[in-house]
Scaffold this active site. Structure first.
Site, PDB file in Angstrom:
ATOM      1  CB  SER C  70      -0.938   0.022   1.207  1.00  0.00           C
ATOM      2  OG  SER C  70      -1.927  -0.969   1.070  1.00  0.00           O
ATOM      3  CE  LYS C  73      -4.348   0.984  -1.079  1.00  0.00           C
ATOM      4  NZ  LYS C  73      -3.604  -0.274  -1.117  1.00  0.00           N
ATOM      5  CE1 TYR C 195      -5.515  -1.111  -4.863  1.00  0.00           C
ATOM      6  CE2 TYR C 195      -5.738  -3.453  -4.421  1.00  0.00           C
ATOM      7  CZ  TYR C 195      -5.661  -2.148  -3.961  1.00  0.00           C
ATOM      8  OH  TYR C 195      -5.734  -1.884  -2.618  1.00  0.00           O
ATOM      9  CE1 TYR C 246      -3.709  -0.293   5.115  1.00  0.00           C
ATOM     10  CE2 TYR C 246      -1.793  -0.243   6.563  1.00  0.00           C
ATOM     11  CZ  TYR C 246      -2.364  -0.526   5.334  1.00  0.00           C
ATOM     12  OH  TYR C 246      -1.595  -1.043   4.328  1.00  0.00           O
ATOM     13  CB  VAL C 264       0.240  -5.484   4.690  1.00  0.00           C
ATOM     14  CG1 VAL C 264      -1.013  -4.846   5.241  1.00  0.00           C
ATOM     15  CG2 VAL C 264       0.089  -5.835   3.229  1.00  0.00           C
TER      16      VAL C 264
END
Lengths: 310, 310, 310, 310
Positions: C70, C73, C195, C246, C264
């Protein structure tokens, strides 16, 4: 297998059920959120049948008074419905509520209108409305129960009511929350006092089976007068079937197949429309708040007699 | 007021209902999420009754085929239940779901186990399981419908199925979401193909009333063989009553008082256990997805005949 | 206690942090939902600093490639924002999302518009939009990372991407759900392929610190050209601070006080606007999915240097 | 474009902002849930800056007292944190709450622990704890505000407090709900009385900018004594940035980029750590409860001065 539908009474069926229950292990645990209920003994068991003609009989502890709790929500609903009719349904729904987890968010999503009269939020609305109409919702309920059961000794258990009040923060939250949407009209402390008094009534299986009989008689009271219309009686039965046993209404319909209403005191009333009413009591509850032996006994009753509505 | 319960047929009742419906304004609007349904004419109305002996009759457009949609969920449930029995209930619940709004959060809260077999998520699970057992869930359904209705011409409407697939993102989301919890076992595209084919079956009120009759006969099929046990038939009826009409199950129980299952094509089947089945059709829907004229007609039927289960 | 803010480099600070981390027990557990991540060793630790002038240095495993997940992102957001500007914010919000539990219900409540670009739903929307604009979102990302880090060997880990795809039902559910609201424009399987490829990029702390430096330089890339405006750089930093870790964004702001984005795989990038960027890596995660040693190291960094934004 | 970061004061910036705001159409609408706030005039506008050395100056209605409302939550948080330290965080979280819609379900999901001290539920917990420690939370707050602002005339507006109480059902619901989880320790009516008194304090931009200055001074009060540690001041700033402006915290961070706290009276305080504090006031609110002109003025301030934390 249907063993009996035409005998004069269901006494042999009750005897057989009591015997089976006696030998069934696993009775659940009594409600423990207030001390008065936590002392309930799961080995206790009583069951009564009231025929539409007023005959009542039973087995086990069927004459032992217990804490009626949410079973009284049926009577409060009927008493208010008799007074205001369909106007009530603008303030409380008649749809099942899904699981307890959603109760508050649903209330928020639906602008303070509870899903049905048998979840706590809905029962608070019904009590609030009956209180407005009568000035004393709890007294009106008690009078009705005494008259229908023929037992003038029925009364509130004020110790239980006080204990509920002391643990009443969640109901207070619900009442204030609905008040913020304009759906509660009496002061919250007064409403809670009335609500907890109602729940505290002590009555036996015999008393409750008799007091419920007006629903089997399609609205006709013990003295032959009419509480409300045949259609309204049918409506209350429908709400009991779809919403009467917390988040186990589907399971109850599936297993028992009768309109029923349970309470955390371990009591359950059920209606065989046109025929009779039942009340069963055993304090041990399952994890959804219904009497384990009570549901089992009603399940056996409809299996043995074929009297399920389905 | 009960005008008739003992006549040989309900034909006069149906005539009267059709006449009343004819003069009732307000028929709702057809489903508009796919073009094939949006073309439905709310003025159309048909109603059929199938007696347990296989006699069928009706009024209005009762022989006109329409898109069965979610009505087929009753048959898929019965067909899977007949094969795997109570094992099914470990994968789908049998409790009402509360309002549609909560569907996804409930699924998440309850680890991918849908509340009941009649919400879309639950029907997907049932189809997935029937598919695993039979290799062709949609074909199994079609065979059953043809056999029970005696109409070998019943078939899928592949144009409707394709249209559903093209608008199927929400069902795909549900299927993938449950798959993430291990509660879907076939590839999602294959499952959706089977699911949308099932929903696309075209049948008339006559066909569906006959095809549902095994529920009024407590599990016995048209040829006298048994699909499943008396107890399982009772269970399906119970699930229909508590969960069969989307978020209006309570209202349907309150007004109609019969186990029923509706579809967005405007059809509704209902069961009078031990006596007959009904199917009504009119494409105009209320805001909860049930046929306006259909619910009104069933309401009148139980009022006129006194055949509500309550 | 601030020990250093004006030295030429932060190397002594990194040495001290690495030593402290070395002696800190409890490193969390690697992500275990796919095998490739589950093999991560929580004892590994690396940390790099990239000054705005392009100088980079570090301690421990700072040159060891790991799965960025992530962390990417941030780059996808910046790359799409550079192309479409504020139009993006009509399709994805920039508010924190509350806890993960609510993700689906919020998406439903807000008509398929995810709360921010860093929850999975939001990142899927950003990737979908970048894909529409470029024809190859993953390739656009990889080019950017290679150019900014100066490391042309950076690449996807197609084994990890395949493993993610095989466990991708929840992301597929999110994508289909948003597609049902019209907020996804490419076919879901294609979108998921892009993705998961993005998430699979392997890079080291050195690579990522350098690749993030455009945010410390207020939008200026390594070659001196501008990716987007100063204001947009500030906006990305703001979104990182409020939504980047998160359901621990508040805790991260409280302890670290810098814009940051975690993955992660155990990596976290952080930005000291106008000064430098940081990247830390250690595979052991806390129960909210952030690297235990990584957060601890960043916490120590801002405490020792006083470089928190607060 | 940065026009000024090193001048002695920000007065020219304030003048420019006031002029721009003057010519900006669209000021939102005052809060209307109680009459006292509904009378607010959206054309009013004031803005003050307090330097860390205690110098204060402003433009427009910067000396006009207004209803501070939720702005006081910052001070109550600091006053309790100074007394009990990290123990507080076992009873209230420090994560953003997502949208208002979820407030109750999150509270239920997280066992009565509110997400952060700035949503109403969290502020009730903080007040409850400060009340337990001091015997008079509202009085403690008022003393602090008077001392820090140097304005001994600051006081509660008991008419506003009474009006809030009369409309306080939702806060009563929250308090009772948390009490049911054991997270409220004082009687709910007493707690609400203290809470509404706090919110009712009237103060001007000048007063509030000065009273907030301890946060820009990293915990040091006006008299040079320390309220709490540097780390605690940083923590309060972090909570303000991530949670201080209702469900617009992300948007506020994105546009303004400073820790800030708003109130429905139209006031907002903001902190430039180490440099100064700001207070802006204009009664017209946007649909998320923040002052329209206030947010616009702070946005212009950080744009003109470059003093965003990002």
């Amino acid at each position: 297998m249907v063993i009996m539908t035409s005998s004069l009474t269901f006494e042999p069926v009750l005897e057989r059920i009591a015997e089976e229950i006696e030998h069934t292990p696993g009775r659940g645990r009594p409600a423990d959120y207030i001390p008065a209920l936590a002392a309930g003994d799961p080995r206790r068991f009583g069951m009564a049948v009231a025929e539409v003609d007023g005959t009542v009989y039973g087995v086990g502890d069927w004459r032992e008074p217990f804490s009626t709790q949410s079973v009284t929500k049926v009577f409060t609903l009927a008493l208010d419905l008799a007074r205001e009719g369909d106007e009530l349904w603008a303030h409380v729904g008649r749809e099942p509520s899904g699981n307890a987890f959603n109760s508050l968010v649903q209330l928020e999503y639906e602008d303070g209108i509870p899903r049905n009269p048998f979840i706590n939020a809905g029962a608070l609305v019904v009590t609030d409305r009956l209180l407005t109409r009568t000035g004393d919702a709890a007294g009106t309920l008690l009078d009705f129960l005494r008259t229908e059961s023929g037992n003038g000794a029925l009364d509130f258990d004020l110790e239980v009511a006080a204990s509920e009040t002391a643990h009443g923060d969640r109901n207070a939250a619900l009442a204030h929350f609905m008040a913020s949407y304009g759906n509660i009209h009496n002061p919250v402390p007064l409403l809670l006092d009335q609500y907890f008094k109602q729940c505290s009534v002590r009555a036996s299986c015999a008393d409750l089976a008799l007091a419920t009989a007006f629903l089997a008689r399609h609205g006709v009271r013990a003295d032959g007068s009419r509480l409300f219309t045949r259609s309204q009686a049918k409506q209350v039965n429908a709400v009991m079937l779809t919403c009467g046993t917390y988040d186990a209404a589907g399971d109850f319909a599936y297993r028992v197949g009768l309109p029923g209403k349970s309470g955390v005191g371990g009591g359950i009333v059920a209606v065989v429309p046109g025929r009779c009413t039942l009340c069963v009591w055993s304090p041990g509850l399952d994890d959804r708040g219904n009497s384990v032996a009570g549901v089992a006994a009603l399940d056996r009753f409809t299996t043995l007699t074929g009297l399920s509505v389905f």
